[in-house]
Design a protein around this motif. Structure first.
Motif, PDB file in Angstrom:
ATOM      1  N   PRO A  69       0.812  -1.218   0.000  1.00  0.00           N
ATOM      2  CA  PRO A  69       0.000   0.000   0.000  1.00  0.00           C
ATOM      3  C   PRO A  69       0.850   1.275   0.000  1.00  0.00           C
ATOM      4  O   PRO A  69       0.505   2.265  -0.641  1.00  0.00           O
ATOM      5  N   ARG A  70       1.971   1.252   0.717  1.00  0.00           N
ATOM      6  CA  ARG A  70       2.846   2.439   0.730  1.00  0.00           C
ATOM      7  C   ARG A  70       3.507   2.633  -0.628  1.00  0.00           C
ATOM      8  O   ARG A  70       3.642   3.766  -1.106  1.00  0.00           O
ATOM      9  N   ARG A  71       3.916   1.534  -1.259  1.00  0.00           N
ATOM     10  CA  ARG A  71       4.479   1.633  -2.616  1.00  0.00           C
ATOM     11  C   ARG A  71       3.470   2.267  -3.555  1.00  0.00           C
ATOM     12  O   ARG A  71       3.798   3.142  -4.363  1.00  0.00           O
ATOM     13  N   GLN A  72       2.240   1.777  -3.500  1.00  0.00           N
ATOM     14  CA  GLN A  72       1.202   2.299  -4.392  1.00  0.00           C
ATOM     15  C   GLN A  72       0.969   3.790  -4.142  1.00  0.00           C
ATOM     16  O   GLN A  72       0.886   4.581  -5.095  1.00  0.00           O
ATOM     17  N   ALA A  73       0.875   4.164  -2.877  1.00  0.00           N
ATOM     18  CA  ALA A  73       0.646   5.570  -2.551  1.00  0.00           C
ATOM     19  C   ALA A  73       1.784   6.449  -3.072  1.00  0.00           C
ATOM     20  O   ALA A  73       1.551   7.526  -3.631  1.00  0.00           O
TER      21      ALA A  73
END
Length: 570
Positions: free
Chosen positions: A180-184
């Motif tokens: 999720p952090r990568r995507q954000a």
């Protein structure tokens, strides 16, 4: 930076201001007078030494202003100095340099020069053929527009988790296991890039107009034909490049997609997304080779010294004379490069290090270029101290591969193997991207009058042909504009296929080093010492390599890389 002249000046006054055209005028008048008085080959060779001294001094002056500008794009003083070179000095110099080259080509002694000057003679004749005085103003406009690209790109930052971040630092997050952090992070960077998409498209449209005008004024049907002449690509054609693209589509793209399918399975995903391409597929944390740039310098020095004492000595020159700017910071231009300070005959390395493995690869790469500059520094002609890009990149890409066995200086045993595997996978993944970038430019410059929509449509067709299996659903606009991040398309058109040609040479060098490392290094340095004094196929041959980018060379090299990846996975 601590530099001095490689040799005392024999022709130029030491106190000359190389940015003042009023002081440069008598220099060119004296060169012209001496050229007109030449009565023998010996006279001409003496004149060439004087001219070479002038060219080296001017090149260094230009390089220093470019280095200062890229190190701090938001410094008005550096920008002003660089634009003075672009807007005043270069336009003043070009017609005067051309007049000298025209007179030189017409000199009866020119054709009587010994064989050593064969490559130089061919270059001069080409320069004379394509030069048009009316293009000087256009080239100035092109340089000003490409500087704007640097400024736009260098100024891109994002707010992420309450902090302002450069895009280079944001790239580190793409290696983290937290999806999720990568995507954000990926989405905020992509959104930021798209904010300037229209501005960059407008800038590129202006570049297209100017480049087409330059080509037509020089008597070429299109900018592609002009550029092949301008880059002095005597040893291959546009059609050879198109066949290279086909070979990559046939031999490399399936391997890339196979590796991506393996990645998808390991990550346990139904489909790969763009933010899943840099993370370790085994969910290990990102490789962290160093904390401070001083550590990168020291350990790189150890690698080169272990590899070959001659390389260690070369690297010592860089460190002793402070010829590096490594750290990423706001306002610094993106990317990395090596620039030769031609009168001092020393290299300068520019990077944006943030503590990721890519920084190690960049250092090894740019050090290879630096070694090339130092190996060729004894050559008498300034023109010969620079090689064709197709071979320059063998020096740099080859050094990445030659140094790879010493990566344990940065990592533990397993992480070192992982770094080497990542590097080889990166080489494989590079070829399709290179083919897309090169094919895109072949289409752009042979389809005058195309619209932005047509350009985007063709780019997307190339992404389908050369891209991976990742799913871009919901980010179609981003996919249509990812070519904006490739500075070569804006700044150095058609300068990209050289990387592919050179990478094949580097892989051949790597194969030779696995059989006999000392012999491979001897051949490597022998090739570098030639600079640009011999034709491209001969530079490759001296280094023990075939100048070939057909199926004959690509297919076995891809098999070798695949086998090496299997070994490193054990």
């Amino acid at each position: 930076m601590q530099i001095s002249h490689f040799a005392p000046r024999q022709f130029l006054p030491e106190t000359l201001d190389l940015t003042d055209t009023a002081q440069l005028a008598p220099v060119f008048e004296k060169l012209e007078t001496k050229l007109n008085a030449i009565a023998s080959v010996a006279d001409l060779e003496a004149w060439l030494r004087d001219h070479s001294e002038v060219c080296a001094a001017l090149a260094e002056s230009s390089s220093l202003t470019y280095i200062a500008m890229t190190c701090q794009t938001d410094d008005p003083g550096h920008e002003k100095a660089y634009m003075h070179i672009v807007e005043v000095v270069d336009p003043w110099l070009k017609p005067r340099q051309f007049a000298l080259m025209q007179k030189l080509a017409q000199s009866p002694c020119f054709k009587q020069l010994p064989p050593f000057y064969e490559v130089f003679r061919r270059s001069v004749e080409t320069q004379v053929k394509i030069y048009r005085e009316e293009n000087v103003a256009r080239e100035t406009q092109v340089a000003k527009l490409t500087q704007q690209y640097q400024k736009i790109s260098g100024g891109m930052t994002v707010e992420f988790e309450g902090k302002e971040q450069t895009l280079a630092r944001m790239a580190r997050i793409q290696e983290e296991p937290d999806r999720p952090r990568r995507q954000a992070a990926w989405e905020v960077v992509t959104t930021r890039r798209l904010q300037d998409a229209d501005k960059l498209e407008t800038l590129f449209d202006q570049l297209l107009v100017l480049r087409n005008e330059i080509a037509h004024a020089a008597g070429f049907p299109d900018f592609r034909a002009y550029t092949f002449a301008h880059y002095e690509r005597f040893d291959y054609t546009p059609e050879d490049c198109l066949r290279f693209h086909d070979a990559i589509a046939h031999h490399v793209v399936p391997l890339v997609r196979e590796l991506q399918e393996e990645r998808r399975r390991k990550l346990g995903l139904d489909r790969l997304r763009p933010w899943d391409l840099a993370v370790d597929p085994d969910q290990r944390p990102p490789l962290h080779p160093f904390a401070e740039s001083s550590e990168l310098l020291e350990k790189s020095h150890q690698i080169f010294s272990k590899l070959d004492p001659r390389l260690g000595d070369y690297y010592h020159v860089l460190r002793q004379q402070e010829l590096v700017d490594l750290d990423n910071r706001k306002g610094k231009a993106p990317g990395g490069y090596q620039s030769t300070l031609s009168e001092a005959r020393v290299p300068f390395i520019f990077m944006n290090a943030v503590g990721v493995h890519r920084d190690v690869e960049t250092m090894l790469h740019e050090a290879g270029h630096a070694f090339h500059a130092l190996a060729a520094r004894e050559l008498p002609l300034h023109a010969y101290r620079n090689a064709p890009i197709e071979f320059c990149e063998v020096a740099s890409m080859g050094m990445e591969l030659l140094a790879a066995p010493h990566l344990p200086l940065f990592y533990s045993g397993e992480d070192a193997k992982r770094a080497r595997r990542d590097h080889l996978e990166g080489i494989i993944k590079f070829f399709p991207w290179m083919a897309a970038v090169d094919a895109f430019q072949h289409w752009i410059y042979t389809h005058p009058g195309h619209t932005r929509d047509e350009r985007a449509k063709f780019w997307l067709s190339l992404m389908d042909r050369f891209g991976g299996i990742e799913d871009w659903s919901g980010f179609e606009q981003a996919r249509a504009h990812i070519w904006h991040r490739q500075l070569h398309i804006f700044e150095i058109p058609f300068y990209y296929v050289e990387y592919g040609i050179a990478q094949l040479g580097a892989l051949q060098l790597w194969q030779a080093s696995r059989r006999d490392l000392p012999s491979a290094l001897d051949h490597y340095l022998a090739g570098l010492r030639l600079g640009g004094s011999r034709p491209l196929p001969e530079l490759f041959a001296t280094t023990g390599l075939a100048f070939d980018f057909t199926d004959k060379t690509i297919a076995p090299l891809m098999r070798n890389v695949k086998d090496a990846l299997v070994e490193l996975a054990r």
